[in-house]
Design a protein around this motif. Structure first.
Motif, PDB file in Angstrom:
ATOM      1  N   ILE A 261      19.317  59.654  28.060  1.00 37.54           N
ATOM      2  CA  ILE A 261      19.552  59.447  26.644  1.00 37.54           C
ATOM      3  C   ILE A 261      19.453  57.741  26.606  1.00 37.54           C
ATOM      4  N   PHE A 262      19.889  57.047  27.627  1.00 37.37           N
ATOM      5  CA  PHE A 262      19.855  55.612  27.367  1.00 37.37           C
ATOM      6  C   PHE A 262      18.305  55.193  27.545  1.00 37.37           C
ATOM      7  N   LYS A 263      17.675  55.852  28.451  1.00 35.84           N
ATOM      8  CA  LYS A 263      15.945  55.538  28.414  1.00 35.84           C
ATOM      9  C   LYS A 263      15.421  55.945  27.186  1.00 35.84           C
ATOM     10  N   ILE A 264      15.749  56.814  26.550  1.00 35.45           N
ATOM     11  CA  ILE A 264      14.992  57.225  25.368  1.00 35.45           C
ATOM     12  C   ILE A 264      15.351  56.253  24.331  1.00 35.45           C
ATOM     13  N   ARG A 265      16.715  56.114  24.269  1.00 30.16           N
ATOM     14  CA  ARG A 265      17.118  55.290  23.212  1.00 30.16           C
ATOM     15  C   ARG A 265      16.656  53.825  23.402  1.00 30.16           C
ATOM     16  N   GLN A 266      16.495  53.152  24.500  1.00 32.34           N
ATOM     17  CA  GLN A 266      15.823  51.872  24.657  1.00 32.34           C
ATOM     18  C   GLN A 266      14.299  51.822  24.463  1.00 32.34           C
ATOM     19  N   THR A 267      13.818  53.043  24.875  1.00 29.43           N
ATOM     20  CA  THR A 267      12.353  52.964  24.838  1.00 29.43           C
ATOM     21  C   THR A 267      11.893  53.308  23.351  1.00 29.43           C
ATOM     22  N   LEU A 268      12.700  53.881  22.602  1.00 29.04           N
ATOM     23  CA  LEU A 268      12.537  53.913  21.018  1.00 29.04           C
ATOM     24  C   LEU A 268      12.785  52.593  20.485  1.00 29.04           C
ATOM     25  N   ARG A 269      13.788  51.830  20.671  1.00 28.95           N
ATOM     26  CA  ARG A 269      13.943  50.467  20.262  1.00 28.95           C
ATOM     27  C   ARG A 269      12.833  49.578  20.722  1.00 28.95           C
ATOM     28  N   SER A 270      12.396  49.667  21.751  1.00 27.11           N
ATOM     29  CA  SER A 270      11.061  48.858  22.168  1.00 27.11           C
ATOM     30  C   SER A 270       9.954  49.151  21.531  1.00 27.11           C
ATOM     31  N   MET A 271       9.606  50.465  21.389  1.00 29.83           N
ATOM     32  CA  MET A 271       8.386  50.774  20.644  1.00 29.83           C
ATOM     33  C   MET A 271       8.332  50.499  19.207  1.00 29.83           C
ATOM     34  N   TYR A 272       9.634  50.419  18.405  1.00 26.85           N
ATOM     35  CA  TYR A 272       9.853  50.148  17.175  1.00 26.85           C
ATOM     36  C   TYR A 272       9.597  48.591  17.137  1.00 26.85           C
ATOM     37  N   GLN A 273       9.985  47.949  18.165  1.00 23.30           N
ATOM     38  CA  GLN A 273       9.707  46.216  18.173  1.00 23.30           C
ATOM     39  C   GLN A 273       8.125  46.091  18.129  1.00 23.30           C
ATOM     40  N   LEU A 274       7.477  46.816  19.132  1.00 21.19           N
ATOM     41  CA  LEU A 274       6.206  46.786  19.258  1.00 21.19           C
ATOM     42  C   LEU A 274       5.223  47.009  17.883  1.00 21.19           C
TER      43      LEU A 274
END
Length: 284
Positions: A261-274
Motif C-alpha cells: 500500500i505504501f509503495k503503490i501510494r508513493q509511486t502514484l504520487r511520484s508519477m503524478y508529479q512526473l
C-alpha cells in the motif's frame, strides 16, 4: 575531487560499513552522511563516531525528508563546502571496493561529456542494475498504469483480491538487468538511483541532485526527464563497478500488505508529479 553523499536511515551498521569502505579505498575523498530523520539515535551515534574525522561530515535532519530531498541536503552541502569535480550520491547499502572507481568514472564522464552517470551496479547474485531503463515510459502509458495502480490500491484497502495483487504487483520502473558486455555503449538512459555521479557542470548549475517533488520512488525517471529538458546527458560507465547489497526496508516491521500500500501510494504520487512536470516543465 570526489565527494560522496550517503543517505542514512536507521540501518547503522550498513552506513558504518559503507563509510569504512570509502575511507579505505579513497582516503583523499570527502564523505557527507545525511541522517534522514531516523529518530532512533543512530544519527547522533554517527555524529559522535566521526566528530574528529576531517574527511567525514554528518548532517542530521530532524524529519524524514524522503529520498530526493534527503539526498539533496547532502548534495547541497557538499557542493557548497567543497565545490567538487564529482558528487557521488549513494545509498548506504552500496559498497565500492574497486580502487579504480574514481579514475574510471572521471575518464568516462569527461571523454563522453556525460553529466549524470551511473556505475555498473551489481547485486550479490551478480545481476546488473544499470541502466534502470533504456528509455522512459510515455505519458499515456504512465497514466494507464496510474489508473491500474489506483484500482489495486482500492482493492487492497477493501480487502479484495489481496493475494493476487500482492503476488503480481511490480514497480512501474521495472529494472532491466543487463550483461556487462551489453551496457558498454549505453548512453542517455535512466540510471539507477542507488548510486549516481553528478559532474561539475551539473552541480555548478543545478541546486539539487534529484528533482525535489517526490518522497519515494520514481526519482530516476523524473531526473532523466529533467536532464533531457535541460540539456544534460546521462550514461552508464561499465568499467566502474559497485556492489548493491539491498538494505533492510524502511518499513521492515510492516506487513506485506502495508508495504505494498505504501509503495503503490508513493509511486502514484511520484508519477503524478512526473506527468505534471511534463505538462508544466518551467517549474524546475
Amino acid at each position: 575531487m570526489f565527494v560522496y553523499v550517503i543517505l542514512h536511515y536507521r540501518t547503522l551498521q550498513l552506513t558504518i560499513d559503507c563509510v569504512g569502505s570509502l575511507r579505505s579505498n579513497f582516503p583523499a575523498s570527502h564523505i557527507v552522511v545525511v541522517d534522514n530523520g531516523s529518530g532512533d539515535g543512530s544519527g547522533d551515534a554517527l555524529v559522535s563516531m566521526y566528530q574528529h574525522c576531517d574527511m567525514v561530515d554528518v548532517l542530521v535532519s530532524g524529519n524524514n525528508l524522503g529520498f530526493a530531498s534527503g539526498n539533496n541536503l547532502g548534495y547541497e552541502f557538499a557542493v557548497r563546502k567543497y565545490s567538487p569535480d564529482f558528487v557521488v550520491v549513494m545509498n548506504n547499502d552500496v559498497l565500492i571496493s574497486d580502487t579504480a572507481f574514481e579514475g574510471s568514472i572521471s575518464s568516462y564522464m569527461q571523454s563522453r561529456n556525460v553529466d549524470v552517470c551511473g556505475p555498473d551496479i551489481l547485486t550479490p547474485d551478480g545481476d546488473h542494475q544499470n541502466p534502470l531503463m533504456l528509455r522512459p515510459f510515455g505519458s499515456f502509458r504512465i497514466i494507464k498504469q496510474m489508473i491500474i495502480d489506483a484500482l489495486r490500491l482500492l482493492c487492497l484497502r477493501l480487502g479484495l483480491m489481496q493475494e493476487r495483487i500482492l503476488g503480481t504487483y511490480g514497480s512501474i520502473s521495472a529494472q532491466y538487468h543487463k550483461q556487462h558486455a551489453e551496457i558498454s555503449a549505453v548512453g542517455n538512459c535512466i540510471v539507477h538511483g542507488a548510486c549516481v555521479v553528478f559532474s561539475r557542470r551539473y552541480s555548478s548549475n543545478v541546486p539539487h541532485a534529484f528533482v525535489p517533488v517526490t518522497f519515494l520512488y520514481g526519482e530516476e525517471m523524473i531526473l532523466y526527464d529533467f536532464c533531457k529538458r535541460r540539456g544534460y546527458s546521462t550514461g552508464v560507465c561499465p568499467s566502474a563497478r559497485v556492489l548493491h547489497l539491498g538494505g533492510k526496508s524502511t518499513m521492515a516491521s510492516a506487513s506485506q500488505k502495508e508495504r505494498q500500500i505504501f509503495k503503490i501510494r508513493q509511486t502514484l504520487r511520484s508519477m503524478y508529479q512526473l506527468i505534471k512536470l511534463r505538462l508544466f516543465p518551467g517549474k524546475y
